[in-house]
Design an enzyme around this catalytic site. Structure first.
Site, PDB file in Angstrom:
ATOM      1  N   SER A 205       0.841  -1.194   0.000  1.00 41.88           N
ATOM      2  CA  SER A 205       0.000   0.000   0.000  1.00 41.88           C
ATOM      3  C   SER A 205       0.887   1.258   0.000  1.00 41.88           C
ATOM      4  O   SER A 205       1.661   1.443  -0.939  1.00 41.88           O
ATOM      5  CB  SER A 205      -0.958  -0.050   1.196  1.00 41.88           C
ATOM      6  OG  SER A 205      -1.992   0.879   1.063  1.00 41.88           O
ATOM      7  N   ASP A 418      -9.031  -4.342  -6.212  1.00 39.72           N
ATOM      8  CA  ASP A 418      -8.713  -3.731  -4.921  1.00 39.72           C
ATOM      9  C   ASP A 418      -9.338  -2.333  -4.857  1.00 39.72           C
ATOM     10  O   ASP A 418      -9.029  -1.479  -5.682  1.00 39.72           O
ATOM     11  CB  ASP A 418      -7.189  -3.639  -4.785  1.00 39.72           C
ATOM     12  CG  ASP A 418      -6.714  -3.042  -3.465  1.00 39.72           C
ATOM     13  OD1 ASP A 418      -7.544  -2.527  -2.692  1.00 39.72           O
ATOM     14  OD2 ASP A 418      -5.502  -3.090  -3.222  1.00 39.72           O
ATOM     15  N   HIS A 447      -7.464  -5.936  -0.508  1.00 43.46           N
ATOM     16  CA  HIS A 447      -6.263  -5.119  -0.405  1.00 43.46           C
ATOM     17  C   HIS A 447      -5.177  -5.922   0.294  1.00 43.46           C
ATOM     18  O   HIS A 447      -5.385  -6.439   1.387  1.00 43.46           O
ATOM     19  CB  HIS A 447      -6.593  -3.856   0.393  1.00 43.46           C
ATOM     20  CG  HIS A 447      -5.473  -2.879   0.504  1.00 43.46           C
ATOM     21  ND1 HIS A 447      -4.869  -2.298  -0.586  1.00 43.46           N
ATOM     22  CD2 HIS A 447      -4.827  -2.362   1.595  1.00 43.46           C
ATOM     23  CE1 HIS A 447      -3.928  -1.464  -0.187  1.00 43.46           C
ATOM     24  NE2 HIS A 447      -3.877  -1.497   1.128  1.00 43.46           N
TER      25      HIS A 447
END
Length: 493
Positions: A205, A418, A447
């Site tokens: 991320s 995602d 995610h």
């Protein structure tokens, strides 16, 4: 106030990484917040002193907290160090060396010392505090979706107050230096202090953004880099807006999924019926919050649940429980939003985003919210964190540089659907990382992919790259799990 600032420590070279003059990293016991791995593995922690501003290394300094789980294999198997970052910005990496390592393929655990660290401003690395953050921690919070000019003005006012609180809490002289670019320099100082010629890196991320920033500044120091659930090379505000649209797509998929399992959840027999049930819950909480749980808290719960499909059943059950008995308890997160850790996370998140590049204008914020509401009158705007940058007390003139043609091939990993970091980010970032490959988990809606989704195709491709340096000849497509399979029908209400 920024903690752990000191004028002591050996100076590091100007404008680059610490080399021969870098202080060594002495490891010892870890704080209680760091979990212990099962024997015979061990975790150890240390602290590294770095400049607040790497362009002026003789000025104020801060300490970076570092953790290490040594490689479990033989010396011949060792490939060096693998720095890891869990995301955010604002995520604590000190315990992540233990928790993420436990999920890595055995070959990777045998090959690398896994190195975690709290980025500057986070956890035990000079943690920042923005105080009340413009009412962000009020319970119940103000409805985060403004409707009409008066509510829009109030929304902008809360952003201004948030920026003022961060300037007062962290200090205006510190705000510019809690940036991703400065953290990239810290990463290279960790590499140098460990005596390693290269940094291998696994960033998830926000960690993908941090890895790309490291590659921009230190392309020849990059070893093997895996960027998972990729943030694209946009400014943070643009990314947040893209994410808000992806959240709408994910929520529509959730509505259809819950409708297909009407017997299990009782929210309606199709997407439209589930949506109506969802809106009844939100409207009810907006009209009458229950024990501090109102529309802001509801939207945060939805935002969190949509990011991982294994949370969808809990969200659907929570909606049903409220409709049946008026209690939102099943929707409440396990940890308190206003805990010290959460307060630090939220503060660091805004401070880093606003240090990384120019922010939006108030007019742009209102226009974008209106556009999103035209797509869906009741959006989830929880992720619009960079909106506060419109009122920030310093204005960066450029965006953080990302990627480099001089970096070695990087492996990008993405879930096809995602909603937190849409796959468009990976496709765009690869353009500034020539030779990189994209590993896509198809038919997946969550995610976090590598060593997270339990997919042998993804994990095998990434492990081969990290351990043997095998760069796939072309992009890799892996079959995903699809939407969740539900359990038996819930008891009748």
């Amino acid at each position: 106030m920024l903690c752990a600032l000191t004028a002591v420590a050996a100076l590091l070279p100007t404008g680059g990484s610490a080399q021969a003059a870098a202080p060594s990293l002495a490891f010892g016991a870890c704080p209680d917040s760091v979990p212990r791995p099962p024997a015979p593995d061990r975790v150890e922690c240390g602290r590294l002193t770095v400049p607040l501003d790497w362009k002026h290394p003789s000025g104020p300094r801060l300490e970076i907290a570092v953790s290490r789980v040594p490689a479990s294999g033989s010396p011949a198997e060792r490939r060096g160090v693998l720095l890891v970052n869990p995301g955010g910005p604002g995520g604590s990496g000190l315990p992540y060396a233990v928790t993420k390592r436990a999920k890595l393929p055995a070959s990777v655990r045998r090959s690398y010392d896994v190195i975690g660290f709290d980025p500057r401003g986070v956890g035990r690395s000079a943690p920042v505090d923005c105080g009340a953050m413009g009412g962000l921690f009020d319970s119940p919070g103000t409805d985060p979706v403004p409707v009409g000019p008066r509510a829009e003005r109030s929304y902008l006012g809360s952003l201004r107050h948030l920026a003022d609180d961060c300037a007062a809490g962290a200090g205006t002289r510190v705000l510019p230096y809690l940036s991703t670019e400065q953290t990239a320099y810290d990463m290279d100082a960790i590499r140098a202090a460990l005596g390693e010629p290269r940094t291998s890196f696994l960033g998830v991320s926000y960690g993908s953004y941090l890895g790309a920033a490291y590659a921009a500044r230190f392309p020849h120091r990059v070893g093997r880099m895996v960027l998972d659930s990729v943030v694209g090379p946009w400014d943070w505000y643009h990314f947040d807006v893209l994410q808000s649209r992806a959240m709408l797509r994910a929520r529509d998929t959730f509505f259809a999924w819950a409708g297909a399992h009407a017997e299990r959840f009782g929210l309606g027999g199709d997407a439209a019926a589930v949506r109506r049930s969802y809106l009844r819950v939100r409207q009810g909480l907006a009209a009458r919050p229950v024990h501090g749980f109102g529309p802001a808290e509801f939207d945060r719960a939805v935002y969190r649940a949509l990011g991982r499909t294994e949370r969808w059943a809990g969200l659907a059950d929570g909606l049903g429980a409220y409709l049946a008995g008026g209690s939102p308890d099943a929707l409440r997160p396990a940890s308190a939003f206003d805990s010290p850790e959460s307060r630090n996370y939220e503060a660091a998140n805004r401070i880093v985003k606003c240090a990384d590049g120019p922010g939006p204008t108030p007019r742009q914020i209102v226009a974008d919210i209106r556009r999103i509401r035209r797509l869906d009158p009741q959006p989830v705007l929880t992720g619009l964190e960079a909106s506060a940058c419109a009122y920030w007390h310093h204005r960066p003139v450029r965006r953080t540089p990302l990627g480099s043609p001089d970096a070695p091939p990087v492996l990008l990993v993405a879930s096809a659907h995602d909603p937190v970091t849409p796959i468009e980010g990976a496709r765009r970032l690869r353009q500034v990382l020539p030779g990189s490959r994209l590993v896509t988990l198809d038919d997946d809606y969550s995610h976090g992919v590598f060593a997270s989704r339990g997919n042998a195709c993804v994990d095998g491709a990434v492990a081969a790259y990290l351990v043997d340096g095998t760069v796939p000849a072309a992009d890799v497509r892996c079959s995903g799990p699809g939407l969740p399979v539900t359990a038996a029908a819930a008891p009748s209400r």
